[in-house]
Motif scaffolding. Structure first.
Motif, PDB file in Angstrom:
ATOM      1  N   ILE A   1       0.839  -1.209   0.000  1.00 17.59           N
ATOM      2  CA  ILE A   1       0.000   0.000   0.000  1.00 17.59           C
ATOM      3  C   ILE A   1       0.869   1.251   0.000  1.00 17.59           C
ATOM      4  N   ALA A   2       1.967   1.230   0.770  1.00 20.61           N
ATOM      5  CA  ALA A   2       2.867   2.390   0.819  1.00 20.61           C
ATOM      6  C   ALA A   2       3.444   2.684  -0.563  1.00 20.61           C
ATOM      7  N   VAL A   3       3.874   1.648  -1.279  1.00 21.82           N
ATOM      8  CA  VAL A   3       4.466   1.833  -2.604  1.00 21.82           C
ATOM      9  C   VAL A   3       3.429   2.329  -3.601  1.00 21.82           C
ATOM     10  N   ILE A   4       2.241   1.719  -3.592  1.00 23.85           N
ATOM     11  CA  ILE A   4       1.202   2.139  -4.544  1.00 23.85           C
ATOM     12  C   ILE A   4       0.777   3.579  -4.292  1.00 23.85           C
ATOM     13  N   ALA A   5       0.582   3.937  -3.002  1.00 22.23           N
ATOM     14  CA  ALA A   5       0.203   5.310  -2.663  1.00 22.23           C
ATOM     15  C   ALA A   5       1.284   6.296  -3.108  1.00 22.23           C
ATOM     16  N   THR A   6       2.546   5.929  -2.900  1.00 21.58           N
ATOM     17  CA  THR A   6       3.660   6.795  -3.303  1.00 21.58           C
ATOM     18  C   THR A   6       3.684   6.991  -4.813  1.00 21.58           C
ATOM     19  N   LEU A   7       3.480   5.924  -5.557  1.00 18.70           N
ATOM     20  CA  LEU A   7       3.471   6.020  -7.025  1.00 18.70           C
ATOM     21  C   LEU A   7       2.328   6.911  -7.508  1.00 18.70           C
ATOM     22  N   LEU A   8       1.178   6.797  -6.861  1.00 15.81           N
ATOM     23  CA  LEU A   8       0.043   7.633  -7.251  1.00 15.81           C
ATOM     24  C   LEU A   8       0.325   9.111  -6.959  1.00 15.81           C
ATOM     25  N   TYR A   9       0.973   9.387  -5.832  1.00 16.68           N
ATOM     26  CA  TYR A   9       1.349  10.775  -5.533  1.00 16.68           C
ATOM     27  C   TYR A   9       2.376  11.289  -6.549  1.00 16.68           C
ATOM     28  N   ALA A  10       3.274  10.410  -6.989  1.00 14.92           N
ATOM     29  CA  ALA A  10       4.250  10.798  -8.006  1.00 14.92           C
ATOM     30  C   ALA A  10       3.553  11.115  -9.322  1.00 14.92           C
ATOM     31  N   VAL A  11       2.523  10.324  -9.667  1.00 14.66           N
ATOM     32  CA  VAL A  11       1.746  10.591 -10.886  1.00 14.66           C
ATOM     33  C   VAL A  11       1.059  11.949 -10.784  1.00 14.66           C
TER      34      VAL A  11
ATOM     35  N   SER B   1       6.880  15.404  -1.829  1.00 19.26           N
ATOM     36  CA  SER B   1       5.523  14.954  -1.543  1.00 19.26           C
ATOM     37  C   SER B   1       5.396  13.427  -1.589  1.00 19.26           C
ATOM     38  N   PRO B   2       5.817  12.761  -2.672  1.00 18.67           N
ATOM     39  CA  PRO B   2       5.765  11.294  -2.661  1.00 18.67           C
ATOM     40  C   PRO B   2       6.675  10.673  -1.599  1.00 18.67           C
ATOM     41  N   ALA B   3       7.846  11.290  -1.365  1.00 20.77           N
ATOM     42  CA  ALA B   3       8.783  10.730  -0.378  1.00 20.77           C
ATOM     43  C   ALA B   3       8.179  10.734   1.018  1.00 20.77           C
ATOM     44  N   MET B   4       7.553  11.844   1.411  1.00 16.70           N
ATOM     45  CA  MET B   4       6.955  11.918   2.732  1.00 16.70           C
ATOM     46  C   MET B   4       5.753  10.981   2.839  1.00 16.70           C
ATOM     47  N   THR B   5       5.016  10.821   1.726  1.00 15.68           N
ATOM     48  CA  THR B   5       3.907   9.864   1.719  1.00 15.68           C
ATOM     49  C   THR B   5       4.421   8.455   2.000  1.00 15.68           C
ATOM     50  N   PHE B   6       5.535   8.099   1.377  1.00 14.77           N
ATOM     51  CA  PHE B   6       6.105   6.765   1.573  1.00 14.77           C
ATOM     52  C   PHE B   6       6.562   6.567   3.015  1.00 14.77           C
ATOM     53  N   PHE B   7       7.292   7.540   3.553  1.00 15.71           N
ATOM     54  CA  PHE B   7       7.832   7.397   4.905  1.00 15.71           C
ATOM     55  C   PHE B   7       6.725   7.325   5.957  1.00 15.71           C
TER      56      PHE B   7
ATOM     57  N   ALA C   1      -1.636  -0.322   7.944  1.00 11.23           N
ATOM     58  CA  ALA C   1      -2.198  -0.270   6.595  1.00 11.23           C
ATOM     59  C   ALA C   1      -3.518   0.499   6.555  1.00 11.23           C
ATOM     60  N   GLY C   2      -4.216   0.583   7.710  1.00  2.97           N
ATOM     61  CA  GLY C   2      -5.450   1.359   7.751  1.00  2.97           C
ATOM     62  C   GLY C   2      -5.209   2.810   7.383  1.00  2.97           C
ATOM     63  N   LEU C   3      -4.107   3.400   7.895  1.00  2.00           N
ATOM     64  CA  LEU C   3      -3.767   4.769   7.543  1.00  2.00           C
ATOM     65  C   LEU C   3      -3.177   4.828   6.137  1.00  2.00           C
ATOM     66  N   GLY C   4      -2.390   3.806   5.775  1.00  2.00           N
ATOM     67  CA  GLY C   4      -1.871   3.752   4.416  1.00  2.00           C
ATOM     68  C   GLY C   4      -2.989   3.721   3.394  1.00  2.00           C
ATOM     69  N   LEU C   5      -4.094   3.061   3.745  1.00  2.90           N
ATOM     70  CA  LEU C   5      -5.252   3.014   2.851  1.00  2.90           C
ATOM     71  C   LEU C   5      -5.854   4.403   2.679  1.00  2.90           C
ATOM     72  N   TYR C   6      -5.788   5.216   3.722  1.00  4.29           N
ATOM     73  CA  TYR C   6      -6.248   6.614   3.632  1.00  4.29           C
ATOM     74  C   TYR C   6      -5.412   7.372   2.605  1.00  4.29           C
ATOM     75  N   PHE C   7      -4.080   7.207   2.666  1.00  4.26           N
ATOM     76  CA  PHE C   7      -3.206   7.859   1.695  1.00  4.26           C
ATOM     77  C   PHE C   7      -3.464   7.336   0.283  1.00  4.26           C
TER      78      PHE C   7
END
Length: 326
Positions: free
Chosen positions: A188-198, A222-228, A235-241
């Motif tokens: 979830i962290a990786v997918i959320a980060t990629l979406l923020y990068a997009v 922005s994507p870096a802080m999302t990942f960290f 994962a509940g919070l990661g799902l929010y991102f």
């Protein structure tokens, strides 16, 4: 300068959230954590996490199924983003108008900047006043553009959701398509980060070429802080991102291909009816250049005069010393 300030603001807010989450975290899994009862974390749990737990469980019971709590987190995310949407759109419109009008006043700003490197402290203050006048006369804001208020408003939601998952065994043990909501999820962290990068990449498309290099830092942070943040949180919070990033990509597409073209047409029409006010021109700096050309000889003459005066004083001291020895 504005972009640097935004980077510092975004970094500061993200660091604050990281500090908050790291203070709550005590294990890789959260199913046995004891809710806080005092201090800041106790207040967050009482007034934010507990109502959010009830909302997630209510949505879960309403939807049903093994993924119900995950869908509850996504629906809460959607509700938060819909509440923030008017603020986001308002900031986006202001930012786009500011960017488009800045193109028209850029020659004046560049002219002022070209003299700044040669200016004295007093002249630099005058140049700053001229810059402010250019902005004021053309109804531009010195602090215009996208701010960090939407992120700031989301911080309590993120903290509340974090504790809602961490301190609810029922939610923490739930899964969303096989991913435990109470454990950290790299996926979830990786997918959320990629979406923020997009989303960041899409925002660059409508950014003027001369400003894209400055925006590169924002694209990275922005994507870096999302990942960290996602990687240290359950994962509940990661799902929010993850859900926020999807909404952000859709919003950016609407901005690029609907809002921005409309605003550009409005700005072009407005500039035709109300042309840019010329505050500074080459003629404005005619006297300044004359003063600059006169300054060097005057300073040199002053230095030569001081050297001659000092040499005379030294000669008189030598003559006096010779007389004393005689």
């Amino acid at each position: 300068m504005k972009n640097k300030r935004q980077v510092l603001q975004l970094g500061g807010l993200s660091a604050a959230l990281l500090l908050l989450l790291s203070g709550c975290a005590n294990a890789a899994t959260y199913t046995n954590a004891k809710p806080p009862s005092s201090g800041l974390y106790g207040l967050i749990y009482k007034y934010l996490a507990t109502p959010m737990q009830s909302m997630i469980q209510w949505f879960g019971d309403l939807i049903g199924g093994s993924n119900s709590f995950g869908w509850g987190v996504i629906l809460i995310t959607l509700a938060v983003q819909l509440i923030l949407l008017p603020l986001r759109l308002n900031q986006m419109q202001k930012s786009t108008k500011q960017t488009e009008k800045m193109k028209a006043v850029k020659p004046q700003i560049d002219l002022i900047q070209s003299y700044r490197s040669k200016a004295t402290q007093a002249e630099a203050a005058q140049l700053s006043q001229l810059t402010m006048k250019v902005y004021q006369e053309n109804h531009l804001s010195m602090t215009g553009g996208m701010g960090c208020l939407p992120l700031l408003l989301q911080l309590p939601i993120m903290a509340g959701l974090y504790e809602a998952v961490q301190f609810s065994p029922e939610i923490a043990k739930a899964t969303f398509f096989g991913i435990s909501l109470g454990q950290r999820s790299i996926l979830i962290a990786v997918i959320a980060t990629l979406l923020y990068a997009v989303q960041s990449g899409l925002s660059i498309v409508i950014t003027p070429k001369e400003q894209r290099r400055q925006m590169m830092t924002m694209m990275i942070i922005s994507p870096a802080m999302t990942f960290f943040i996602s990687i240290v949180a359950p994962a509940g919070l990661g799902l929010y991102f993850f859900a926020t990033a999807i909404i952000g990509v859709v919003q950016q597409l609407i901005t690029n291909y609907v809002i921005t073209p409309k605003i550009r047409r409005e700005v072009d029409t407005d500039l035709k009816e109300h042309p840019i006010v010329t505050v500074v021109s080459e003629a404005t700096f005619a006297d300044w250049r004359v003063n600059q050309s006169q300054t060097a000889p005057e300073v040199q003459a002053s230095h030569e005069s001081n050297r001659a005066r000092n040499a005379g004083k030294q000669q008189r001291r030598n003559d006096s010393s010779d007389g004393d020895r005689d």
